[in-house]
Design an enzyme around this catalytic site. Structure first.
Site, mmCIF file in Angstrom:
data_model
loop_
_atom_site.group_PDB
_atom_site.id
_atom_site.type_symbol
_atom_site.label_atom_id
_atom_site.label_comp_id
_atom_site.label_asym_id
_atom_site.label_seq_id
_atom_site.Cartn_x
_atom_site.Cartn_y
_atom_site.Cartn_z
ATOM 1 N N THR A 1 0.954 -1.102 -0.063
ATOM 2 C CA THR A 1 0.019 -0.296 -0.036
ATOM 3 C C THR A 1 0.922 1.292 0.087
ATOM 4 O O THR A 1 1.951 1.047 0.586
ATOM 5 C CB THR A 1 -0.882 -0.013 1.252
ATOM 6 N N CYS B 1 -1.368 4.708 -5.519
ATOM 7 C CA CYS B 1 -2.279 4.048 -4.865
ATOM 8 C C CYS B 1 -2.446 2.626 -5.581
ATOM 9 O O CYS B 1 -2.592 2.691 -6.534
ATOM 10 C CB CYS B 1 -3.762 4.558 -4.629
#
Length: 231
Positions: A83, A196
């Site tokens: 992430t 992202c």
């Protein structure tokens, strides 16, 4: 081959991409039936998301620190946090374990440097686009970072949490993202970071002439290089 420790589940939609890419690249490089040596700790993203939006980053660090310790105990030689946003607590994870963390922003910066990119656009959650933890890491390497305007940031953020993290892909959101990409290019961005790990599920290089830097692919590739001693 070293054992990769993956901290995933943020969201699992992109974690499965990490797993696929890492194993594909090991097979391509070693051939035959080779696959990656890895251990995966997948968190409950609902808990993380709640803490993120409360601003309780220490709470998220405790959860991810426990995951890092579990992976270290399971034999991981280094960690990959699957992430971008949660690299906000990267330093806490690094203090929690003895094994190193392969930082996603450092991996991305290395590719940008190789390509001669000195001005880049950044898409991601509001946390990644607006806070300093990610941009500062790139700017320390001499890379200027451009972010979308307020209204565009709101759209980018909402699509990530309300759609991409839940496996929803729509042409309307793809068009909205590409509009932002082209706006950043008009401002002088030589490329745009998909900052992202879910964004690569929505837009890819073939969708635009603007160079896109998919952090999921970059991170996975550099994890394999490290695991195989080729970094």
């Amino acid at each position: 081959m070293q054992t990769i420790g993956l901290i995933g589940g943020m969201s699992w939609e992109s974690t499965q991409t990490y797993y696929r890419l890492i194993n594909q690249q090991v097979r391509e490089q070693l051939g035959g039936l080779h696959s990656a040596r890895l251990v995966l700790y997948s968190v409950d993203f609902a808990e993380i998301e709640t803490l993120q939006h409360r601003g309780d980053w220490e709470g998220t660090a405790r959860i991810l620190g426990a995951a890092a310790l579990a992976l270290e105990a399971a034999g991981a030689d280094f960690l990959v946090l699957c992430t971008n946003t949660m690299h906000k607590v990267a330093s806490q994870l690094e203090r929690a374990v003895a094994v190193p963390l392969l930082h996603i922003a450092d991996a991305t910066a290395s590719v940008l440097e190789d390509d001669g990119v000195t001005r880049v656009g950044l898409l991601g959650t509001r946390f990644t686009m607006e806070q300093a933890f990610y941009r500062d890491r790139l700017e320390a390497r001499g890379i200027e970072v451009l972010v979308p305007d307020e209204a565009q940031r709101e759209v980018i953020h909402a699509v990530i949490y309300q759609e991409l993290c839940q496996g929803v892909i729509t042409p309307e959101s793809r068009a909205a993202y590409l509009e932002v990409v082209h706006a950043l290019a008009k401002q002088g961005a030589q490329g745009v970071i998909l900052g992202c790990t879910e964004i690569g599920l929505l837009i890819q290089a073939g969708d635009t002439e603007v160079r896109l830097y998919d952090t999921t692919s970059i991170h996975a590739e550099q994890a394999v290089r490290r695991a195989l001693g080729r970094d």
